[in-house]
Design a protein around this motif. Structure first.
Motif, PDB file in Angstrom:
ATOM      1  N   GLY A  55     -13.418  78.928 -86.053  1.00 30.72           N
ATOM      2  CA  GLY A  55     -13.171  77.347 -87.004  1.00 30.72           C
ATOM      3  C   GLY A  55     -11.203  76.611 -86.701  1.00 30.72           C
ATOM      4  N   SER A  56     -11.190  75.714 -87.128  1.00 32.12           N
ATOM      5  CA  SER A  56     -10.038  75.280 -86.729  1.00 32.12           C
ATOM      6  C   SER A  56      -9.567  75.613 -87.844  1.00 32.12           C
ATOM      7  CB  SER A  56     -10.063  73.478 -86.786  1.00 32.12           C
ATOM      8  OG  SER A  56     -10.274  73.127 -86.336  1.00 32.12           O
ATOM      9  N   ALA A  57     -10.002  76.096 -89.405  1.00 35.16           N
ATOM     10  CA  ALA A  57      -9.462  76.645 -90.608  1.00 35.16           C
ATOM     11  C   ALA A  57      -8.674  77.073 -90.378  1.00 35.16           C
ATOM     12  CB  ALA A  57     -10.169  76.052 -91.792  1.00 35.16           C
ATOM     13  N   VAL A  65     -16.207  80.376 -78.492  1.00 32.51           N
ATOM     14  CA  VAL A  65     -16.001  78.541 -78.414  1.00 32.51           C
ATOM     15  C   VAL A  65     -15.220  78.963 -79.934  1.00 32.51           C
ATOM     16  CG1 VAL A  65     -17.428  76.725 -79.356  1.00 32.51           C
ATOM     17  CG2 VAL A  65     -18.391  78.518 -77.984  1.00 32.51           C
ATOM     18  N   SER A  66     -13.885  78.221 -79.671  1.00 34.16           N
ATOM     19  CA  SER A  66     -12.760  78.015 -80.489  1.00 34.16           C
ATOM     20  C   SER A  66     -12.218  76.846 -80.450  1.00 34.16           C
ATOM     21  CB  SER A  66     -11.564  78.751 -79.709  1.00 34.16           C
ATOM     22  OG  SER A  66      -9.876  79.081 -80.855  1.00 34.16           O
ATOM     23  N   SER A  67     -12.590  75.759 -82.125  1.00 30.10           N
ATOM     24  CA  SER A  67     -11.494  74.795 -82.302  1.00 30.10           C
ATOM     25  C   SER A  67     -10.663  75.092 -82.125  1.00 30.10           C
ATOM     26  CB  SER A  67     -12.175  74.140 -83.784  1.00 30.10           C
ATOM     27  OG  SER A  67     -13.915  74.252 -83.483  1.00 30.10           O
ATOM     28  N   GLY A  68     -10.007  74.030 -83.113  1.00 29.99           N
ATOM     29  CA  GLY A  68      -8.564  74.031 -83.308  1.00 29.99           C
ATOM     30  C   GLY A  68      -7.227  72.773 -82.591  1.00 29.99           C
ATOM     31  N   ALA A  69      -7.725  72.400 -81.622  1.00 31.43           N
ATOM     32  CA  ALA A  69      -6.738  71.746 -80.377  1.00 31.43           C
ATOM     33  C   ALA A  69      -6.150  70.573 -81.012  1.00 31.43           C
ATOM     34  CB  ALA A  69      -7.984  71.240 -79.384  1.00 31.43           C
ATOM     35  N   ILE A  70      -7.201  69.696 -82.009  1.00 26.08           N
ATOM     36  CA  ILE A  70      -6.709  68.581 -82.801  1.00 26.08           C
ATOM     37  C   ILE A  70      -5.817  69.019 -83.939  1.00 26.08           C
ATOM     38  CG2 ILE A  70      -7.741  66.180 -84.164  1.00 26.08           C
ATOM     39  CD1 ILE A  70     -10.494  66.751 -82.396  1.00 26.08           C
ATOM     40  N   ALA A  71      -6.827  69.951 -84.600  1.00 25.26           N
ATOM     41  CA  ALA A  71      -5.906  70.398 -85.649  1.00 25.26           C
ATOM     42  C   ALA A  71      -4.225  70.624 -85.620  1.00 25.26           C
ATOM     43  CB  ALA A  71      -6.220  71.440 -86.432  1.00 25.26           C
ATOM     44  N   VAL A  72      -3.817  71.498 -84.026  1.00 27.17           N
ATOM     45  CA  VAL A  72      -3.171  71.987 -83.131  1.00 27.17           C
ATOM     46  C   VAL A  72      -1.593  70.474 -82.685  1.00 27.17           C
ATOM     47  CG1 VAL A  72      -1.022  73.565 -81.919  1.00 27.17           C
ATOM     48  CG2 VAL A  72      -3.564  73.787 -83.256  1.00 27.17           C
ATOM     49  N   ILE A 102     -13.750  78.693 -74.654  1.00 24.63           N
ATOM     50  CA  ILE A 102     -14.667  77.632 -74.460  1.00 24.63           C
ATOM     51  C   ILE A 102     -14.405  76.781 -75.540  1.00 24.63           C
ATOM     52  CG2 ILE A 102     -16.548  76.132 -73.485  1.00 24.63           C
ATOM     53  CD1 ILE A 102     -17.518  79.618 -73.755  1.00 24.63           C
ATOM     54  N   ASN A 103     -14.310  75.576 -75.566  1.00 21.79           N
ATOM     55  CA  ASN A 103     -14.125  74.408 -75.975  1.00 21.79           C
ATOM     56  C   ASN A 103     -14.767  72.964 -75.612  1.00 21.79           C
ATOM     57  OD1 ASN A 103     -13.279  72.498 -78.832  1.00 21.79           O
ATOM     58  ND2 ASN A 103     -10.843  73.406 -78.048  1.00 21.79           N
ATOM     59  N   GLU A 104     -15.061  72.034 -76.718  1.00 25.18           N
ATOM     60  CA  GLU A 104     -15.329  70.258 -76.363  1.00 25.18           C
ATOM     61  C   GLU A 104     -14.288  69.969 -75.711  1.00 25.18           C
ATOM     62  OE1 GLU A 104     -17.664  68.168 -79.496  1.00 25.18           O
ATOM     63  OE2 GLU A 104     -17.862  67.115 -77.414  1.00 25.18           O
ATOM     64  N   ASN A 105     -14.334  69.454 -74.712  1.00 21.65           N
ATOM     65  CA  ASN A 105     -13.199  68.819 -73.494  1.00 21.65           C
ATOM     66  C   ASN A 105     -13.700  67.394 -74.852  1.00 21.65           C
ATOM     67  OD1 ASN A 105     -12.237  68.008 -71.024  1.00 21.65           O
ATOM     68  ND2 ASN A 105     -13.650  67.681 -70.163  1.00 21.65           N
ATOM     69  N   ASP A 106     -12.730  67.378 -75.326  1.00 17.71           N
ATOM     70  CA  ASP A 106     -12.677  66.121 -76.257  1.00 17.71           C
ATOM     71  C   ASP A 106     -11.376  65.241 -75.793  1.00 17.71           C
ATOM     72  OD1 ASP A 106     -13.480  67.740 -78.985  1.00 17.71           O
ATOM     73  OD2 ASP A 106     -11.625  68.789 -78.535  1.00 17.71           O
ATOM     74  N   THR A 107     -11.032  65.553 -74.610  1.00 20.03           N
ATOM     75  CA  THR A 107      -9.780  64.656 -74.427  1.00 20.03           C
ATOM     76  C   THR A 107     -11.241  63.849 -73.137  1.00 20.03           C
ATOM     77  OG1 THR A 107     -10.192  65.248 -72.297  1.00 20.03           O
ATOM     78  CG2 THR A 107      -7.697  65.410 -74.370  1.00 20.03           C
ATOM     79  N   VAL A 118     -20.541  66.506 -78.460  1.00 11.97           N
ATOM     80  CA  VAL A 118     -21.345  67.410 -79.402  1.00 11.97           C
ATOM     81  C   VAL A 118     -21.537  67.804 -80.504  1.00 11.97           C
ATOM     82  CG1 VAL A 118     -22.013  69.992 -79.575  1.00 11.97           C
ATOM     83  CG2 VAL A 118     -21.561  69.516 -77.370  1.00 11.97           C
ATOM     84  N   GLY A 119     -19.449  66.940 -81.038  1.00  7.76           N
ATOM     85  CA  GLY A 119     -19.466  66.941 -81.999  1.00  7.76           C
ATOM     86  C   GLY A 119     -19.031  67.775 -82.549  1.00  7.76           C
ATOM     87  N   ASP A 120     -19.281  68.977 -83.136  1.00  6.27           N
ATOM     88  CA  ASP A 120     -18.860  69.841 -83.554  1.00  6.27           C
ATOM     89  C   ASP A 120     -18.721  71.192 -83.279  1.00  6.27           C
ATOM     90  OD1 ASP A 120     -21.267  71.368 -84.692  1.00  6.27           O
ATOM     91  OD2 ASP A 120     -21.150  69.936 -85.287  1.00  6.27           O
ATOM     92  N   ASN A 121     -17.895  72.419 -82.952  1.00  8.21           N
ATOM     93  CA  ASN A 121     -18.257  73.469 -81.689  1.00  8.21           C
ATOM     94  C   ASN A 121     -19.146  74.483 -82.711  1.00  8.21           C
ATOM     95  OD1 ASN A 121     -16.609  72.567 -80.479  1.00  8.21           O
ATOM     96  ND2 ASN A 121     -14.697  74.267 -80.986  1.00  8.21           N
ATOM     97  N   ASP A 122     -20.178  73.975 -83.954  1.00  9.14           N
ATOM     98  CA  ASP A 122     -21.043  75.521 -84.479  1.00  9.14           C
ATOM     99  C   ASP A 122     -22.217  74.704 -83.261  1.00  9.14           C
ATOM    100  OD1 ASP A 122     -19.269  76.286 -86.668  1.00  9.14           O
ATOM    101  OD2 ASP A 122     -20.024  74.557 -88.177  1.00  9.14           O
ATOM    102  N   SER A 138     -12.365  70.801 -91.251  1.00  6.46           N
ATOM    103  CA  SER A 138     -12.675  72.006 -90.196  1.00  6.46           C
ATOM    104  C   SER A 138     -14.290  70.544 -89.916  1.00  6.46           C
ATOM    105  CB  SER A 138     -13.908  73.063 -90.710  1.00  6.46           C
ATOM    106  OG  SER A 138     -13.608  72.907 -92.412  1.00  6.46           O
ATOM    107  N   SER A 139     -14.419  69.474 -88.959  1.00  4.94           N
ATOM    108  CA  SER A 139     -15.994  69.810 -89.386  1.00  4.94           C
ATOM    109  C   SER A 139     -16.890  69.696 -89.793  1.00  4.94           C
ATOM    110  CB  SER A 139     -15.719  68.419 -87.235  1.00  4.94           C
ATOM    111  OG  SER A 139     -16.376  69.498 -87.327  1.00  4.94           O
ATOM    112  N   GLY A 140     -17.653  71.191 -89.414  1.00  5.58           N
ATOM    113  CA  GLY A 140     -19.291  71.810 -89.672  1.00  5.58           C
ATOM    114  C   GLY A 140     -19.495  71.565 -90.938  1.00  5.58           C
TER     115      GLY A 140
HETATM  116  N1  GLU Z   1     -12.845  70.209 -80.851  1.00  2.20           N
HETATM  117  C1  GLU Z   1     -13.092  70.038 -81.532  1.00  2.20           C
HETATM  118  C2  GLU Z   1     -11.034  70.840 -81.763  1.00  2.20           C
HETATM  119  O1  GLU Z   1     -10.821  71.313 -80.773  1.00  2.20           O
HETATM  120  C3  GLU Z   1     -13.010  70.875 -83.027  1.00  2.20           C
HETATM  121  C4  GLU Z   1     -14.737  70.638 -83.430  1.00  2.20           C
HETATM  122  C5  GLU Z   1     -15.058  70.662 -84.093  1.00  2.20           C
HETATM  123  O2  GLU Z   1     -14.150  71.937 -85.064  1.00  2.20           O
HETATM  124  O3  GLU Z   1     -16.610  71.648 -84.358  1.00  2.20           O
HETATM  125  O4  GLU Z   1      -9.964  70.455 -81.962  1.00  2.20           O
END
Ligand code: GLU
Length: 383
Positions: A29-31, A65-72, A150-155, A163-167, A227-229
């Motif tokens: 998770g991003s957090a 499966v890593s979040s964090g793209a938006i947070a960074v 892996i991450n969601e292709n947010d762009t 998908v909305g959330d990485n969980d 965290s969107s989860g």
């Molecule tokens: N894909 C988003 C990101 O990398 C996060 C989605 C999520 O944390 O569930 O910032």
């Protein structure tokens, strides 16, 4: 501190653990990965990748499966407001993802592990043709001993196709790849009867055999912030994963070496899978997919199928229907009896052209080099 539940002792001994995993998906998770100023927590990441490297050395296949793209990324664009518009999130993800990928690459280079970046959309895990492609690529990366991140292709993903959330994404990846274990690293150490931050007396559940409506009612609503989860999406992920034969853990990722900690017996909740991933996939193929066509096979192919082999084009005598790569088809014997069902690796048009041909002739016939099998044995169920 939360009060341990009465079941805890008994259930802990039966817990499956991470060390027995053959194919493991870990969601970060991003957090956990990104601090409040938008900086990647490198020390934590290094501790995590130390754990991952250890598992890989022991032969476990690992996918992150890593979040964090938006947070960074938002920091670099000066997006300081609490809620971002979709296109701002997408812009943040574009700048953050590249930094995230670099951090993983650097951290894993310490262990000589090659990192492969995969950005997925919902369709890549849902639409069967794309699903087969994503699955084949990820399987190939694992075969080469790399670590897919892996991450969601947010762009590119807009609201409808997110998908909305990485969980959930992690659970879909686990299901798609027949992983046997999924670990959601979170800021909470598992499932409680109520939010333990608000209700210190909440009961902790070390093991959940089935995600019933009662269990779902305990999840409450998702928190705001990075965290969107929240627990709701974790239980949705749990349903996807366990339904696909993959057990899932929710574990505390706040500590250093979080995977080692779970192995060493740190508190976490395990959601058990009722069946093996292979069985779950075969049930899905046998039961839930409507066949879009049929192929007739000769006696030799029939025998091969019955002994657990794949269906090669050489043994196919007729192709009917209109199917695309990844669609379900019936396999019939010369008398028209259904003998199996499976996912076709070629469209009906291409199958028509390669039927009766040896696999090594496929390239000459079609002009491209596809799979050797018309239906791979992993995608085939005998009727
Ligand atoms: N894909 C988003 C990101 O990398 C996060 C989605 C999520 O944390 O569930 O910032």
């Amino acid at each position: 501190m939360t009060r341990p539940s009465s079941q805890e002792g008994a259930a802990e001994s039966a817990q499956p653990g991470i060390s027995s995993a053959r194919r493991l998906v870990v969601k970060i998770g991003s957090a956990l990965l990104v601090d409040d100023s938008g900086t990647i927590r490198r020390e934590w990441l290094d501790a995590l990748t130390d754990d991952v490297a250890q598992l890989m050395r022991r032969g476990t296949e690992v996918l992150l499966v890593s979040s964090g793209a938006i947070a960074v990324g938002r920091r670099h664009l000066g997006l300081t407001q609490k809620t971002l518009r979709l296109e701002e999130k997408q812009a943040a993800a574009a700048t953050g993802q590249i930094r995230l990928a670099h951090a993983y690459q650097e951290s894993l280079a310490r262990h000589d592990i090659t990192v492969a970046q995969i950005l997925l959309t919902l369709e890549d895990t849902e639409v069967r043709r794309r699903h087969l492609n994503a699955r084949a690529t990820l399987n190939t990366l694992l075969r080469f001993g790399t670590l897919p991140v892996i991450n969601e292709n947010d762009t590119v993903a807009t609201t409808e196709i997110r998908v909305g959330d990485n969980d959930r994404l992690a659970a879909r990846v686990a299901a798609m790849l027949g992983a046997d274990t999924l670990v959601l690293l979170s800021d909470i150490d598992g499932l409680y009867s109520a939010d333990p931050r608000l209700e210190p007396d909440a009961t902790f559940f070390p093991e959940v055999a089935e995600i019933t409506p009662d269990i779902e009612a305990m999840a409450g609503v998702a928190p705001t912030g990075y965290s969107s989860g929240g627990m709701v999406t974790k239980l949705v992920a749990g349903k996807i994963a366990t339904g696909a034969g993959c057990r899932m853990a929710i574990a505390n990722g706040r500590r250093m070496h979080p995977l080692n900690a779970v192995e060493a017996g740190a508190r976490c909740t395990w959601f058990l899978a009722a069946v093996e991933p292979r069985t779950a996939r075969k049930r899905w193929i046998a039961g839930s997919l409507k066949p879009a066509g049929r192929v007739t096979v000769d006696g030799g192919a029939l025998q091969a199928l019955r002994s657990g082999k794949s269906l090669l084009p050489a043994g196919v005598t007729a192709v009917e229907g209109r199917f695309e790569r990844g669609d379900a088809v019936l396999v019939c014997d010369a008398d028209g009896n259904e003998v199996a069902r499976g996912l076709a690796a070629y469209s009906a048009a291409d199958a028509q052209r390669i039927k009766g041909h040896k696999s090594r002739e496929i390239e000459a016939v079609l002009g491209y080099r596809g799979r050797e099998e018309l239906i791979h044995r992993d995608d085939l169920v005998l009727s």
